[in-house]
Design a protein around this motif. Structure first.
Motif, PDB file in Angstrom:
ATOM      1  N   LEU A 180       0.921  -1.187   0.034  1.00  0.00           N
ATOM      2  CA  LEU A 180       0.132   0.011   0.079  1.00  0.00           C
ATOM      3  C   LEU A 180       0.848   1.205  -0.104  1.00  0.00           C
ATOM      4  O   LEU A 180       0.204   2.250  -0.320  1.00  0.00           O
ATOM      5  CB  LEU A 180      -0.945   0.118   1.297  1.00  0.00           C
ATOM      6  N   THR A 181       2.114   1.288   0.509  1.00  0.00           N
ATOM      7  CA  THR A 181       2.799   2.446   0.344  1.00  0.00           C
ATOM      8  C   THR A 181       4.381   2.107  -0.028  1.00  0.00           C
ATOM      9  O   THR A 181       4.771   0.922   0.008  1.00  0.00           O
ATOM     10  CB  THR A 181       3.021   3.171   1.843  1.00  0.00           C
ATOM     11  N   PRO A 182       4.863   2.993  -0.518  1.00  0.00           N
ATOM     12  CA  PRO A 182       6.670   2.887  -0.948  1.00  0.00           C
ATOM     13  C   PRO A 182       7.238   2.474   0.129  1.00  0.00           C
ATOM     14  O   PRO A 182       8.540   1.864  -0.211  1.00  0.00           O
ATOM     15  CB  PRO A 182       6.818   4.425  -1.411  1.00  0.00           C
ATOM     16  N   LEU A 183       7.059   2.574   1.331  1.00  0.00           N
ATOM     17  CA  LEU A 183       7.847   2.017   2.326  1.00  0.00           C
ATOM     18  C   LEU A 183       7.389   0.553   2.596  1.00  0.00           C
ATOM     19  O   LEU A 183       8.368  -0.057   3.238  1.00  0.00           O
ATOM     20  CB  LEU A 183       7.381   2.674   3.724  1.00  0.00           C
ATOM     21  N   GLY A 184       6.696   0.052   1.833  1.00  0.00           N
ATOM     22  CA  GLY A 184       6.348  -1.280   2.134  1.00  0.00           C
ATOM     23  C   GLY A 184       7.152  -2.358   1.570  1.00  0.00           C
ATOM     24  O   GLY A 184       7.475  -3.306   2.083  1.00  0.00           O
ATOM     25  N   ASP A 185       7.404  -2.044   0.475  1.00  0.00           N
ATOM     26  CA  ASP A 185       8.257  -3.211  -0.494  1.00  0.00           C
ATOM     27  C   ASP A 185       9.152  -2.259  -1.574  1.00  0.00           C
ATOM     28  O   ASP A 185       8.699  -1.206  -2.165  1.00  0.00           O
ATOM     29  CB  ASP A 185       7.175  -4.161  -1.417  1.00  0.00           C
ATOM     30  N   PRO A 186      10.489  -2.940  -2.117  1.00  0.00           N
ATOM     31  CA  PRO A 186      11.045  -2.153  -2.899  1.00  0.00           C
ATOM     32  C   PRO A 186      10.786  -1.909  -4.048  1.00  0.00           C
ATOM     33  O   PRO A 186      10.985  -0.676  -4.507  1.00  0.00           O
ATOM     34  CB  PRO A 186      12.331  -3.081  -2.959  1.00  0.00           C
ATOM     35  N   PRO A 187       9.767  -2.418  -4.815  1.00  0.00           N
ATOM     36  CA  PRO A 187       9.254  -2.141  -6.123  1.00  0.00           C
ATOM     37  C   PRO A 187       8.318  -0.728  -5.838  1.00  0.00           C
ATOM     38  O   PRO A 187       8.853   0.115  -6.756  1.00  0.00           O
ATOM     39  CB  PRO A 187       8.568  -3.123  -6.598  1.00  0.00           C
ATOM     40  N   LEU A 188       7.629  -0.786  -5.055  1.00  0.00           N
ATOM     41  CA  LEU A 188       6.914   0.592  -4.847  1.00  0.00           C
ATOM     42  C   LEU A 188       7.721   1.628  -4.570  1.00  0.00           C
ATOM     43  O   LEU A 188       7.558   2.887  -4.946  1.00  0.00           O
ATOM     44  CB  LEU A 188       5.873   0.223  -3.739  1.00  0.00           C
ATOM     45  N   PHE A 189       8.788   1.471  -3.703  1.00  0.00           N
ATOM     46  CA  PHE A 189       9.896   2.582  -3.367  1.00  0.00           C
ATOM     47  C   PHE A 189      10.487   2.951  -4.579  1.00  0.00           C
ATOM     48  O   PHE A 189      10.700   4.417  -4.912  1.00  0.00           O
ATOM     49  CB  PHE A 189      10.615   2.178  -2.358  1.00  0.00           C
TER      50      PHE A 189
END
Length: 468
Positions: A180-189
């Motif tokens: 749900l957020t960029p902090l959650g998983d490297p791809p989203l970051f």
């Protein structure tokens, strides 16, 4: 002597001209360059079954052998300079930040002991998984996994069947909860660094995430209830620990906040200051983040009481396993990612062509499955970037006109990291901790059988509802 040999290898690779970095042209490679990567994956899958003792003592050497099986032929054919450039880039730009962050989260979370007479009933186990799913999007899947896996295993220490508890923990906390957020998983970051708004993901794949997490928690509760009743587990733990629920080493929560702040800072802080190290640009924000994470790790080790580590049965074994295996993965994956980046002109052009409709528009369903299948076996962060760029690479267009495509890429990169032990770094780490605690975990293919039966049907349903 070992240090000398490794130094000589790096010296050979660091030939004059190393500072001139060049993008590896994947269109000039053949699929044979994927053999070392495939060999390493196969080794991880079958050697623990065929030669468990050898693997336990020599998995680091096996990982290094496959890495050399790529590097040495590459140096002979393309020159030591090209091999050195790619080696340094993989280590400095990708592996070092990755392993530094994992080490910080592993150390800080390992310094927090959740005490209390936790009894592994289906309701408690489901509650822990649900809490972990929420925490994963705010402190990362690795942070949430390292914080909760030990008390979860301890709560189930009187259960006969507990491997399924850890398997669902990997599904929910180590992967899907971080969507749900960029902090959650490297791809989203990485998407955040490319210009995707911080709250875009939660606004566009929340229904899919809620459906998946809710369904998995329901399935887990029913399965765990069945095992619980079958075992006839006593309602009172025969070996209770302290009954009052609380946290020892709670100061590490502040350090956990510092880890999150450093990661977020590196994404928000834009600086023109860059350092060129043998052809690899190292930005100031990333350097400050990595140094800060190392400092946080050292502080945690310094201030955490020894008793907390003893109570957590904290050891460096799981971290060492992840570090050694992923060093090989990050090196052998170099030509695979290059061939994918080559698009339709590369050896894997059929994959890239398959995600586009006849009218030239991207097909969200195909993006979902292509990104997800590759994320199951490759590192999901570069896989995300490959398909992000394949879909045009313009964040403004992807967040608006092509929002279904970006949603499909984002969801699958995170969701399908749960399909294998190597789909996401916390998977292997959680497995190693569980085995270190005496839990008999499924083999590589055994775990894939779990994901195939439980996850794949849900992914098919998600495709039919949201991405067709």
């Amino acid at each position: 002597m070992k240090a000398y040999r490794y130094g000589m290898l790096l010296a050979v690779l660091a030939w004059p001209g190393l500072s001139v970095a060049a993008e590896l042209d994947g269109s000039s490679l053949t699929p044979l360059w994927a053999v070392p990567f495939a060999g390493l994956l196969l080794s991880i899958a079958v050697m623990p079954l065929l030669a468990p003792s050898f693997w336990h003592h020599h998995y680091g050497k096996v990982s290094a052998a496959w890495a050399l099986a790529f590097l040495l032929p590459f140096a002979l054919l393309f020159g030591p300079a090209a091999a050195g450039v790619n080696l340094v880039h993989a280590l400095l730009a990708e592996y070092a930040p990755f392993i530094i962050l994992l080490t910080a989260l592993f150390t800080v979370a390992g310094g927090i002991f959740i005490r209390g007479n936790l009894h592994g009933s289906p309701a408690l186990n489901t509650g822990i998984l649900a809490i972990g799913a929420v925490l994963a999007s705010f402190m990362g899947t690795t942070g949430a996994s390292m914080l909760l896996i030990r008390p979860l295993i301890r709560a189930n220490d009187n259960r006969i069947h507990k491997a399924h508890v850890v398997v669902f923990f990997i599904f929910i906390v180590s992967n899907i909860g971080g969507s749900l957020t960029p902090l959650g998983d490297p791809p989203l970051f990485l998407g955040f660094l490319k210009g995707v708004d911080f709250f875009w993901t939660v606004g566009h794949i929340f229904p899919e995430t809620l459906f998946l997490l809710g369904t998995l928690l329901g399935i887990f509760y029913l399965l765990d209830r069945w095992y619980y009743n079958k075992e006839g587990v006593t309602p009172v733990d025969p070996t209770p620990d302290t009954r009052r629920i609380g946290f020892d080493g709670a100061v590490n929560f502040w350090l956990l906040g510092a880890v999150v702040a450093l990661v977020l800072l590196s994404g928000l802080w834009k600086s023109p200051v860059r350092f060129n190290v043998a052809g690899t640009d190292v930005g100031l924000p990333g350097l400050v983040r990595d140094i800060g994470l190392i400092v946080v790790t050292l502080i945690s080790l310094r201030i955490t009481p020894r008793q907390v580590h003893d109570d957590n049965q904290f050891s460096w074994g799981p971290m060492a396993e992840v570090a050694k295996l992923f060093a090989g993965i990050f090196l052998t994956i170099i030509p695979v990612i290059a061939m994918l980046k080559a698009g339709t002109q590369g050896p894997f052009g059929a994959i890239v062509s398959g995600v586009t409709r006849p009218d030239g528009q991207p097909d969200p369903a195909m993006y979902f499955w292509a990104t997800g299948i590759l994320s199951s076996f490759l590192d999901n962060a570069p896989t995300y970037l490959v398909f992000f760029n394949t879909a045009g690479g313009d964040p403004k267009t992807l967040m608006t006109t092509l929002a279904p495509t970006l949603a499909a890429i984002s969801a699958s990169a995170v969701f399908m990291g749960a399909n294998t032990y190597i789909g996401n770094a916390p998977n292997l780490m959680v497995k190693a901790i569980a085995e270190n605690r005496g839990v008999k975990m499924p083999s590589f293919f055994g775990y894939m059988a779990w994901s195939g039966v439980v996850l794949i049907p849900l992914f098919i349903l998600i495709t039919w509802i949201w991405f067709r």
